[in-house]
Motif scaffolding. Sequence first.
Motif, PDB file in Angstrom:
ATOM      1  N   GLN A  96      -3.549   3.867 -23.931  1.00  0.00           N
ATOM      2  CA  GLN A  96      -3.845   3.233 -22.648  1.00  0.00           C
ATOM      3  C   GLN A  96      -2.655   3.384 -21.698  1.00  0.00           C
ATOM      4  OE1 GLN A  96      -6.924   1.953 -22.024  1.00  0.00           O
ATOM      5  NE2 GLN A  96      -7.431   2.672 -24.101  1.00  0.00           N
ATOM      6  N   PRO A  97      -2.914   3.432 -20.389  1.00  0.00           N
ATOM      7  CA  PRO A  97      -1.811   3.553 -19.431  1.00  0.00           C
ATOM      8  C   PRO A  97      -0.995   2.274 -19.332  1.00  0.00           C
ATOM      9  CG  PRO A  97      -3.890   3.272 -18.276  1.00  0.00           C
ATOM     10  CD  PRO A  97      -4.227   3.435 -19.722  1.00  0.00           C
ATOM     11  N   GLU A  98       0.273   2.434 -18.980  1.00  0.00           N
ATOM     12  CA  GLU A  98       1.162   1.296 -18.751  1.00  0.00           C
ATOM     13  C   GLU A  98       0.918   0.719 -17.356  1.00  0.00           C
ATOM     14  OE1 GLU A  98       3.230   0.246 -21.138  1.00  0.00           O
ATOM     15  OE2 GLU A  98       2.661   1.873 -22.500  1.00  0.00           O
ATOM     16  N   VAL A  99       1.519  -0.426 -17.091  1.00  0.00           N
ATOM     17  CA  VAL A  99       1.318  -1.100 -15.807  1.00  0.00           C
ATOM     18  C   VAL A  99       1.862  -0.276 -14.645  1.00  0.00           C
ATOM     19  CG1 VAL A  99       3.500  -2.382 -15.902  1.00  0.00           C
ATOM     20  CG2 VAL A  99       1.571  -3.318 -14.618  1.00  0.00           C
ATOM     21  N   ASP A 100       2.822   0.625 -14.924  1.00  0.00           N
ATOM     22  CA  ASP A 100       3.403   1.446 -13.858  1.00  0.00           C
ATOM     23  C   ASP A 100       2.703   2.792 -13.702  1.00  0.00           C
ATOM     24  OD1 ASP A 100       4.221   2.630 -16.184  1.00  0.00           O
ATOM     25  OD2 ASP A 100       6.322   2.830 -15.619  1.00  0.00           O
ATOM     26  N   TRP A 101       1.452   2.862 -14.173  1.00  0.00           N
ATOM     27  CA  TRP A 101       0.631   4.061 -14.047  1.00  0.00           C
ATOM     28  C   TRP A 101       1.235   5.255 -14.790  1.00  0.00           C
ATOM     29  CZ3 TRP A 101      -0.592   3.962  -8.042  1.00  0.00           C
ATOM     30  CH2 TRP A 101      -1.325   2.810  -7.740  1.00  0.00           C
ATOM     31  N   LEU A 111       3.836  -0.960   2.122  1.00  0.00           N
ATOM     32  CA  LEU A 111       4.446   0.237   1.563  1.00  0.00           C
ATOM     33  C   LEU A 111       5.310   0.981   2.570  1.00  0.00           C
ATOM     34  CD1 LEU A 111       1.307   1.418  -0.376  1.00  0.00           C
ATOM     35  CD2 LEU A 111       3.417   0.577  -1.401  1.00  0.00           C
ATOM     36  N   GLN A 112       5.569   0.353   3.724  1.00  0.00           N
ATOM     37  CA  GLN A 112       6.441   0.996   4.709  1.00  0.00           C
ATOM     38  C   GLN A 112       7.865   1.151   4.208  1.00  0.00           C
ATOM     39  OE1 GLN A 112       5.718  -0.119   9.053  1.00  0.00           O
ATOM     40  NE2 GLN A 112       4.844  -1.841   7.946  1.00  0.00           N
ATOM     41  N   SER A 113       8.297   0.245   3.340  1.00  0.00           N
ATOM     42  CA  SER A 113       9.655   0.331   2.820  1.00  0.00           C
ATOM     43  C   SER A 113       9.772   1.479   1.831  1.00  0.00           C
ATOM     44  CB  SER A 113      10.035  -0.980   2.124  1.00  0.00           C
ATOM     45  OG  SER A 113      11.251  -0.822   1.395  1.00  0.00           O
ATOM     46  N   PRO A 114      10.783   2.334   1.956  1.00  0.00           N
ATOM     47  CA  PRO A 114      10.968   3.425   0.997  1.00  0.00           C
ATOM     48  C   PRO A 114      11.182   2.939  -0.433  1.00  0.00           C
ATOM     49  CG  PRO A 114      12.314   3.761   2.958  1.00  0.00           C
ATOM     50  CD  PRO A 114      11.774   2.362   3.043  1.00  0.00           C
ATOM     51  N   GLU A 171       6.928   0.960  -4.498  1.00  0.00           N
ATOM     52  CA  GLU A 171       6.126   1.888  -5.287  1.00  0.00           C
ATOM     53  C   GLU A 171       4.662   1.462  -5.171  1.00  0.00           C
ATOM     54  OE1 GLU A 171       7.331   4.481  -6.599  1.00  0.00           O
ATOM     55  OE2 GLU A 171       9.480   4.075  -6.672  1.00  0.00           O
ATOM     56  N   LEU A 172       3.773   2.428  -5.119  1.00  0.00           N
ATOM     57  CA  LEU A 172       2.364   2.097  -4.937  1.00  0.00           C
ATOM     58  C   LEU A 172       1.825   1.221  -6.050  1.00  0.00           C
ATOM     59  CD1 LEU A 172       2.597   4.525  -2.867  1.00  0.00           C
ATOM     60  CD2 LEU A 172       0.186   4.923  -3.357  1.00  0.00           C
ATOM     61  N   TRP A 173       2.262   1.469  -7.286  1.00  0.00           N
ATOM     62  CA  TRP A 173       1.722   0.694  -8.408  1.00  0.00           C
ATOM     63  C   TRP A 173       2.131  -0.775  -8.334  1.00  0.00           C
ATOM     64  CZ3 TRP A 173       5.132  -1.787 -11.607  1.00  0.00           C
ATOM     65  CH2 TRP A 173       6.451  -1.313 -11.648  1.00  0.00           C
ATOM     66  N   ALA A 214      -7.987   5.630  -4.396  1.00  0.00           N
ATOM     67  CA  ALA A 214      -8.446   5.922  -3.038  1.00  0.00           C
ATOM     68  C   ALA A 214      -7.330   6.536  -2.199  1.00  0.00           C
ATOM     69  CB  ALA A 214      -8.957   4.646  -2.375  1.00  0.00           C
ATOM     70  N   VAL A 215      -6.100   6.087  -2.419  1.00  0.00           N
ATOM     71  CA  VAL A 215      -4.969   6.606  -1.649  1.00  0.00           C
ATOM     72  C   VAL A 215      -4.573   8.002  -2.134  1.00  0.00           C
ATOM     73  CG1 VAL A 215      -2.517   6.283  -1.139  1.00  0.00           C
ATOM     74  CG2 VAL A 215      -4.081   4.327  -1.046  1.00  0.00           C
ATOM     75  N   PHE A 216      -4.425   8.171  -3.454  1.00  0.00           N
ATOM     76  CA  PHE A 216      -3.929   9.439  -3.983  1.00  0.00           C
ATOM     77  C   PHE A 216      -4.931  10.575  -3.855  1.00  0.00           C
ATOM     78  CE2 PHE A 216      -0.589   6.927  -5.965  1.00  0.00           C
ATOM     79  CZ  PHE A 216       0.488   7.801  -5.903  1.00  0.00           C
ATOM     80  N   THR A 217      -6.190  10.246  -3.652  1.00  0.00           N
ATOM     81  CA  THR A 217      -7.188  11.308  -3.460  1.00  0.00           C
ATOM     82  C   THR A 217      -7.459  11.543  -1.984  1.00  0.00           C
ATOM     83  OG1 THR A 217      -8.981   9.685  -3.715  1.00  0.00           O
ATOM     84  CG2 THR A 217      -8.287  10.880  -5.680  1.00  0.00           C
ATOM     85  N   ASN A 218      -6.643  10.963  -1.133  1.00  0.00           N
ATOM     86  CA  ASN A 218      -6.791  11.133   0.308  1.00  0.00           C
ATOM     87  C   ASN A 218      -5.440  11.582   0.879  1.00  0.00           C
ATOM     88  OD1 ASN A 218      -7.183  10.762   3.130  1.00  0.00           O
ATOM     89  ND2 ASN A 218      -8.896   9.417   2.655  1.00  0.00           N
TER      90      ASN A 218
END
Length: 449
Positions: A164-169, A224-227, A230-232, A242-246
């Motif tokens: 299974q994936p971790e919480v940080d993708w 997410l404006q701050s560098p 992280e998205l996760w 939705a974001v990563f496929t766009n």
Amino acid sequence: MSNLSSNNSQLQLDYELLSPAAVHVSSQQIIQAVDLSNQISNVSRKWQTYINGLALFAFEEWLQERADTLTIKREKCTVLQPALANAIPVVANLQVGEFKVCLIPTGSLYDSEISLSQLVVDLPEYVPHFYVLVEVLEEQASAIISGFISYQELMEKQIRANLQPEVDWTYQLPLDWFDCDANNLLLNLRCLEPNSISLPAIPHNRAQISVTMQSNLIALLPQLQSPECELWEILTWEQGTAVFTNPELLHWIYSCQQQTPNSGLKTNLKDLFKLCTQPALNVGRWLWDELDELAQEFSWKLLPSFTPAIAMRSPTEEFQAIINQLQHRGLEIPVQARGAYQDLLLAGIPLRLYAMTWHLLSESDPHLWTLLLVLGTTSQNTLPSHLKLRVSDQTSVLLEQGINQEQGDSYLFTRVVGNWDEKFLVSVSLIDSVEINLPPFTFYPGRVL
């Protein structure tokens, strides 16, 4: 015990330096990797992009030395696109022959597990035929191709292990899942048929998914404006999908992190979603005296080729007079330019929007086009005092033009320039709640036969 550990580490380092599998990275390639990393603001992602660049260049060298008949296509490679490099911690979408390859850069392989981004496992847009481990020895300016696993093998092992994936993708993959003989990778790339490794299909409802999440994403994305974000940390996996496929949304996030936040963020996001999810009107067809189906659906009407001004006042004659005025002001319009118009009704006010397009000839970039917009009324009256014309692209609101009440404007004019892969969203409004959004304008001049 510590001396023994130190000796083992030195032996491993000596092996890496002496290994015939090590690929040298040139000083020019190091400079290129630095240039790639300099486009990223976040310190850790900047370093990862640098390492990813070294991994890409080393892998290309490795292939060139051992299988120079294989064609490498890097045009869609994520590390070469800043918005994707900023968000994806591996080198995805590298094409080798007919195969998609994902490079997983690592340090020296002391650990028994490898961290792999969930993005390149669970999102079909980034899934490869082969995942390849690349040990990047940054201090020695070299790298080693250390192992690989096919997507099919990874799926089989993942199911058996119920991984299974971790919480940080990320997925934590056992190192022994990988074939450590890189020659077998070469054999597969040369001899295997691509369809022998089935890749997941990209769903057709990606845009619809983005639409259903629009309100939530508009509320969350400004965080997410701050560098440093992280998205996760902000999004659920479904929202992240939705974001990563766009690509437009990823580019928006990247652009926001590279610049000072602005007050028009909410408007920009709303326009961006329309650009991402709405079908676009192809004005390139106008050059062939053609309207695409969308233009016909929205009742656009082609204007004929331009001739010297004649008596007024049909839409064609009116626009001819407008163009003559613009040309007198110094705007150069080639004879190949073509235009169309659409009548609009905004809060009971009859408006007419003219649009004109042409291909810009440029030695530096042959794929430039321009869109000229003229907004007036159908009744020849002055425009309402609170009328605004707004144009956005995938990254920002380019302009928002209002009426000069002292001059009593009869028209609003604006012109934008973009590449063939850019779209423009045009909005006409009186106040924020009374607005017309036109389908996005795009430009593909190739004739449809």
